[in-house]
Scaffold this motif. Structure first.
Motif, PDB file in Angstrom:
ATOM      1  N   ALA A  21       0.833  -1.205   0.000  1.00  0.00           N
ATOM      2  CA  ALA A  21       0.000   0.000   0.000  1.00  0.00           C
ATOM      3  C   ALA A  21       0.866   1.252   0.000  1.00  0.00           C
ATOM      4  CB  ALA A  21      -0.929   0.007   1.206  1.00  0.00           C
ATOM      5  N   LEU A  22       1.891   1.264   0.824  1.00  0.00           N
ATOM      6  CA  LEU A  22       2.759   2.444   0.904  1.00  0.00           C
ATOM      7  C   LEU A  22       3.572   2.635  -0.376  1.00  0.00           C
ATOM      8  CD1 LEU A  22       3.960   2.161   4.602  1.00  0.00           C
ATOM      9  CD2 LEU A  22       2.278   3.747   3.644  1.00  0.00           C
ATOM     10  N   ALA A  23       3.842   1.537  -1.103  1.00  0.00           N
ATOM     11  CA  ALA A  23       4.585   1.631  -2.361  1.00  0.00           C
ATOM     12  C   ALA A  23       3.699   2.051  -3.531  1.00  0.00           C
ATOM     13  CB  ALA A  23       5.252   0.294  -2.675  1.00  0.00           C
ATOM     14  N   SER A  24       2.378   1.947  -3.362  1.00  0.00           N
ATOM     15  CA  SER A  24       1.441   2.313  -4.431  1.00  0.00           C
ATOM     16  C   SER A  24       1.314   3.829  -4.525  1.00  0.00           C
ATOM     17  CB  SER A  24       0.060   1.722  -4.155  1.00  0.00           C
ATOM     18  OG  SER A  24       0.123   0.323  -4.077  1.00  0.00           O
ATOM     19  N   MET A  25       0.925   4.287  -5.684  1.00  0.00           N
ATOM     20  CA  MET A  25       0.675   5.716  -5.872  1.00  0.00           C
ATOM     21  C   MET A  25      -0.544   6.121  -5.039  1.00  0.00           C
ATOM     22  SD  MET A  25       3.047   6.742  -7.849  1.00  0.00           S
ATOM     23  CE  MET A  25       2.488   8.355  -8.308  1.00  0.00           C
ATOM     24  N   PRO A  26      -0.543   7.337  -4.462  1.00  0.00           N
ATOM     25  CA  PRO A  26      -1.640   7.758  -3.585  1.00  0.00           C
ATOM     26  C   PRO A  26      -3.034   7.648  -4.204  1.00  0.00           C
ATOM     27  CG  PRO A  26       0.191   9.267  -3.385  1.00  0.00           C
ATOM     28  CD  PRO A  26       0.531   8.319  -4.504  1.00  0.00           C
ATOM     29  N   PRO A  29      -6.085   2.769  -7.289  1.00  0.00           N
ATOM     30  CA  PRO A  29      -7.049   1.856  -6.670  1.00  0.00           C
ATOM     31  C   PRO A  29      -6.351   0.713  -5.927  1.00  0.00           C
ATOM     32  CG  PRO A  29      -7.530   2.122  -9.020  1.00  0.00           C
ATOM     33  CD  PRO A  29      -6.263   2.863  -8.732  1.00  0.00           C
ATOM     34  N   ASP A  30      -5.134   0.383  -6.367  1.00  0.00           N
ATOM     35  CA  ASP A  30      -4.391  -0.685  -5.702  1.00  0.00           C
ATOM     36  C   ASP A  30      -4.049  -0.323  -4.261  1.00  0.00           C
ATOM     37  OD1 ASP A  30      -4.434  -2.334  -7.893  1.00  0.00           O
ATOM     38  OD2 ASP A  30      -2.497  -1.638  -8.661  1.00  0.00           O
ATOM     39  N   ARG A  31      -3.859   0.956  -3.999  1.00  0.00           N
ATOM     40  CA  ARG A  31      -3.518   1.388  -2.646  1.00  0.00           C
ATOM     41  C   ARG A  31      -4.654   1.024  -1.676  1.00  0.00           C
ATOM     42  NH1 ARG A  31       0.381   5.599  -1.149  1.00  0.00           N
ATOM     43  NH2 ARG A  31       0.094   6.053   1.048  1.00  0.00           N
ATOM     44  N   CYS A  32      -5.881   1.319  -2.051  1.00  0.00           N
ATOM     45  CA  CYS A  32      -7.033   0.966  -1.213  1.00  0.00           C
ATOM     46  C   CYS A  32      -7.156  -0.545  -1.064  1.00  0.00           C
ATOM     47  CB  CYS A  32      -8.322   1.544  -1.794  1.00  0.00           C
ATOM     48  SG  CYS A  32      -8.439   3.327  -1.660  1.00  0.00           S
ATOM     49  N   LYS A  33      -6.928  -1.261  -2.154  1.00  0.00           N
ATOM     50  CA  LYS A  33      -7.006  -2.723  -2.118  1.00  0.00           C
ATOM     51  C   LYS A  33      -5.982  -3.286  -1.131  1.00  0.00           C
ATOM     52  CE  LYS A  33      -5.009  -5.604  -4.918  1.00  0.00           C
ATOM     53  NZ  LYS A  33      -4.432  -6.315  -6.002  1.00  0.00           N
ATOM     54  N   HIS A  34      -4.763  -2.756  -1.161  1.00  0.00           N
ATOM     55  CA  HIS A  34      -3.721  -3.253  -0.257  1.00  0.00           C
ATOM     56  C   HIS A  34      -4.027  -2.905   1.203  1.00  0.00           C
ATOM     57  CE1 HIS A  34      -1.344  -4.698  -3.521  1.00  0.00           C
ATOM     58  NE2 HIS A  34      -1.117  -3.500  -4.023  1.00  0.00           N
ATOM     59  N   TRP A  35      -4.563  -1.701   1.460  1.00  0.00           N
ATOM     60  CA  TRP A  35      -4.927  -1.355   2.835  1.00  0.00           C
ATOM     61  C   TRP A  35      -6.060  -2.255   3.333  1.00  0.00           C
ATOM     62  CZ3 TRP A  35      -1.751   0.411   6.003  1.00  0.00           C
ATOM     63  CH2 TRP A  35      -0.861   1.438   5.703  1.00  0.00           C
ATOM     64  N   ALA A  36      -6.998  -2.588   2.472  1.00  0.00           N
ATOM     65  CA  ALA A  36      -8.078  -3.506   2.860  1.00  0.00           C
ATOM     66  C   ALA A  36      -7.506  -4.883   3.197  1.00  0.00           C
ATOM     67  CB  ALA A  36      -9.116  -3.612   1.746  1.00  0.00           C
ATOM     68  N   GLU A  37      -6.547  -5.336   2.402  1.00  0.00           N
ATOM     69  CA  GLU A  37      -5.896  -6.618   2.677  1.00  0.00           C
ATOM     70  C   GLU A  37      -5.153  -6.575   4.017  1.00  0.00           C
ATOM     71  OE1 GLU A  37      -3.397  -7.084  -0.727  1.00  0.00           O
ATOM     72  OE2 GLU A  37      -5.042  -7.750  -2.026  1.00  0.00           O
ATOM     73  N   ALA A  38      -4.515  -5.458   4.306  1.00  0.00           N
ATOM     74  CA  ALA A  38      -3.793  -5.304   5.572  1.00  0.00           C
ATOM     75  C   ALA A  38      -4.763  -5.389   6.750  1.00  0.00           C
ATOM     76  CB  ALA A  38      -3.033  -3.979   5.592  1.00  0.00           C
ATOM     77  N   GLN A  39      -5.882  -4.702   6.639  1.00  0.00           N
ATOM     78  CA  GLN A  39      -6.874  -4.734   7.716  1.00  0.00           C
ATOM     79  C   GLN A  39      -7.472  -6.129   7.875  1.00  0.00           C
ATOM     80  OE1 GLN A  39      -9.526  -1.612   6.521  1.00  0.00           O
ATOM     81  NE2 GLN A  39      -8.147  -0.002   7.220  1.00  0.00           N
TER      82      GLN A  39
END
Length: 82
Positions: A21-26, A29-39
């Protein structure tokens, strides 16, 4: 350790998804997907437990009091005019 404030949780799924998520561009859509996976990783392993507290508001005319037997259930024997 390092001041990341994750309560000492050792969850590799969370750390991997967080890094992605932190490596994704702000605006990606991948950033949100990765944060959801983290949660989801934290919830799956019970590293965190969501809490819920309901606020129940009951109304009566001025000068009237009553008690509740359960949420939203008025004990009619306790209704009093003051």
């Amino acid at each position: 350790k390092g001041g990341i404030n994750y309560s000492g949780i050792d969850n590799q799924g969370f750390m991997d998804a967080r890094a992605a998520a932190l490596a994704s561009m702000p605006d990606s859509p991948d950033r949100c997907k990765h944060w959801a996976e983290a949660q989801e990783a934290l919830l799956k392993d019970f590293d965190i437990i969501p809490l819920y507290a309901d606020v129940i508001t009951e109304f009566a005319r001025k000068g009237i009091s009553f008690k509740l037997m359960a949420p939203y259930v008025v004990d009619f024997t306790t209704i009093r005019a003051q």
